[in-house]
Design an enzyme around this catalytic site. Structure first.
Site, PDB file in Angstrom:
ATOM      1  N   GLY B  50       0.790  -1.232   0.000  1.00 11.05           N
ATOM      2  CA  GLY B  50       0.000   0.000   0.000  1.00 11.05           C
ATOM      3  C   GLY B  50       0.816   1.272   0.000  1.00 11.05           C
ATOM      4  CB  CYS B  51       4.199   2.176   0.355  1.00 12.60           C
ATOM      5  SG  CYS B  51       3.910   1.586   2.018  1.00 12.60           S
ATOM      6  CD  GLN B  52       3.259   7.653  -5.366  1.00 10.68           C
ATOM      7  OE1 GLN B  52       4.170   8.474  -5.461  1.00 10.68           O
ATOM      8  NE2 GLN B  52       1.993   7.984  -5.430  1.00 10.68           N
ATOM      9  CB  SER B  53       8.439   4.441  -2.172  1.00 13.69           C
ATOM     10  OG  SER B  53       7.950   4.653  -0.867  1.00 13.69           O
TER      11      SER B  53
END
Lengths: 410, 144
Positions: B50-53
């Site tokens: 659930g993280c962009q990175s």
């Protein structure tokens, strides 16, 4: 000689009250227009007027408010028809947006016309919403999904597309303008080639409709889908255009009120077009206000908007290219005003966060086009997308912001 | 040092900065100095969703009943945030981590600034650290 132009961006900006604010103490630069555009005053006013003056459920009411609401709602249908030059109002189906339009076609057209062994063609640069519904259909039916490859610049390879076409091809679903790259695809050619094999073509117009002149009859596409909120209208409304004969032949998508003629427990007959595909009480307020957005764009003029945005694109491309380590992803022959880029050694998320502290809104990530990112071997990009109200001064701010980003992460 | 003492220390450090640019400079600096996570721990299992990175978190329980965290990310600001969390929570007892009230996020003004978007991964990291600690509590036979 100085050209006198009627395009006055200062005046246009006055119509978008949201632009006149500061973010983290800096004047807002809104460059996330490919995600959603801001709304001009006439759209905001139309929403308020609807709820203050004539909120009522449409189509079956016999009282005055219901008639007024129905007339306005159907007025938007007519305005949308004209906007994309559809032949008949029955060909304009209101949806929640582009995604729902594609799902409707995949489910309904798919149920009626796609069977095991058939083939569906999409391209490498599709948004997930023009990939997943077709994958689901293929899983259900046993049809096969093929993908048109693209060049390093971000153009689809037409020769490869031609090789994919065959008598088995039943549907070609192509994005008109790539949300990640800005590429304007040669949809007319793609459509004509597909029709040569008797295949149908769905054009995903989500990113195209605010920027390009759209004529579905000249394109001869079988389906055209787009969203209101990406062209200065409210969220939650979209349009599915379909050729009438096709829509007639397709089964309903959802069952419920509005889409029926007669219901008994033994048998239900369906309403005529376009209502057959509009089950339940629709999003009346936002649909009514969408008309104000269409009129707003018409008043300024697509040609003038397009010309101005191309100017921004050229200015922005040159300015960003001057930043050391910056690489533009997507250098197609024809582009709309979208610049996707990477800066060497700096993660796009870091870029986005630091630009935000400068009051600059860009989008970072895979832009719902993961297969396209895989094609370029990158996890994502930063994307600046310009709309009719953006300015060169704002692009200068982005350039300054990126210089600051480089300094901070050096 | 106890969790809240370290949090207070961090709140004081951030109080020295006038604007967010400076605060980020500080976070970036922490991110640059955070030791990289050994490759063997950069597994799919240690990845936080659930993280962009890309964000990895590795934890382990030592014999004296303390939980230690290591983390990494391909984005520097997230590394910096991971560094802050590790400074506060690593070396504490699992039950302390599990029940920790991480008020420093609010106090340094991060909640209004970046914690509301799940893309930055801060909330996801906190959640994972607490989940790991709960698992260690169970392992130690403690009541949860």
């Amino acid at each position: 000689m100085e050209l006198v132009t009627a395009y006055n961006v200062t005046d246009i900006r006055k119509d978008f009250p949201i632009l006149n604010q500061t973010v983290h103490g800096k004047p807002l630069v809104y460059f996330d227009n490919a995600a959603t555009t801001q709304k001009p005053l006439p759209v905001i006013q139309a929403l308020t007027e609807y709820y203050q003056g004539y909120n009522a459920n449409i189509h079956r009411g016999i009282h005055t408010l219901a008639e007024k609401a129905t007339a306005e709602y159907e007025g938007t249908r007519e305005a949308a028809r004209q906007f994309i030059n559809a032949a008949q109002r029955e060909e304009i189906i209101f949806t929640r947006g582009t995604t729902e339009g594609i799902n409707l076609v995949a489910a309904s057209f798919g149920r009626a016309f796609i069977k095991a062994g058939d083939e569906i063609i999409i391209s490498t640069m599709e948004h997930h919403s023009n990939i997943v519904p077709w994958q689901m259909l293929c899983e259900e039916t046993g049809a096969k999904l093929s993908v048109i490859p693209i060049t390093d610049e971000g153009d689809i390879i037409l020769e490869e597309y031609e090789k994919l076409l065959s008598e088995k091809t039943k549907m070609v679903a192509l994005v008109y303008v790539s949300n990640s790259l800005g590429t304007i695809n040669p949809v007319k050619q793609v459509i004509d080639l597909a029709h040569g094999y008797g295949a149908r073509v769905l054009v995903d117009g989500a990113q195209a409709t605010a920027h390009l002149d759209i004529d579905v009859q000249a394109l001869d596409c079988d389906f055209y889908v787009f969203s209101s909120h990406k062209m200065y209208g409210p969220t939650g409304v979209g349009v599915l255009y379909g050729k009438k004969a096709l829509l007639e032949a397709m089964p309903p998508y959802q069952g419920g009120g509005e889409m029926i003629k007669d219901v008994s427990f033994e048998r239900t007959t369906y309403n005529e077009l376009p209502y057959k595909f509009e089950a339940g009480t629709p999003n009346i307020a936002d649909t009514v206000a969408f008309k104000a957005a269409l009129q707003y764009v018409n008043n300024i003029g697509k040609a003038a908007i397009g010309e101005y945005e191309q100017e921004l694109l050229a200015y922005g491309t040159e300015a960003l290219s001057g930043i050391p380590g910056l690489r533009i992803i997507g250098q197609a022959r024809e582009k709309i005003s979208v610049i996707s880029f990477r800066v060497e050694g700096i993660h796009h998320q870091d870029i986005g966060i630091i630009l935000d502290t400068q009051g600059i809104a860009v989008r970072t990530g895979h832009h719902c086009t993961q297969p396209l990112m895989q094609r370029f071997g990158i996890p994502g990009t930063s994307r600046a997308s310009f709309a009719m109200y953006n300015t060169k001064e704002e692009i200068d701010r982005l350039v300054q912001g990126l210089h600051k980003v480089r300094k901070m992460f050096a | 040092m106890k969790i809240n003492e370290i949090q207070d220390e961090i709140v004081n450090e951030f109080a020295m900065f006038d604007d967010w640019s400076d605060k980020y400079e500080y976070i970036i600096d922490i991110g640059k100095k955070l030791p990289p996570l050994p490759a063997e721990y950069k597994t799919e299992e240690n990845k936080i969703k659930g993280c962009q990175s890309q964000v990895w978190l590795h934890s382990q329980l030592t014999n004296d009943g303390k939980v230690f965290f290591e983390g990494d990310s391909d984005a520097i600001i997230v590394r910096g945030l991971a560094g802050l969390l590790i400074r506060i929570l690593s070396g504490q007892k699992p039950e302390e981590v599990a029940k920790a009230d991480l008020y420093f996020i609010d106090k340094v003004g991060m909640s209004g600034h970046l914690a509301q978007t799940r893309s930055n991964g801060l909330a996801s990291m906190v959640k994972q650290m607490k989940l790991d600690s709960l698992a260690y509590q169970a392992k130690l036979g403690q009541k949860i």
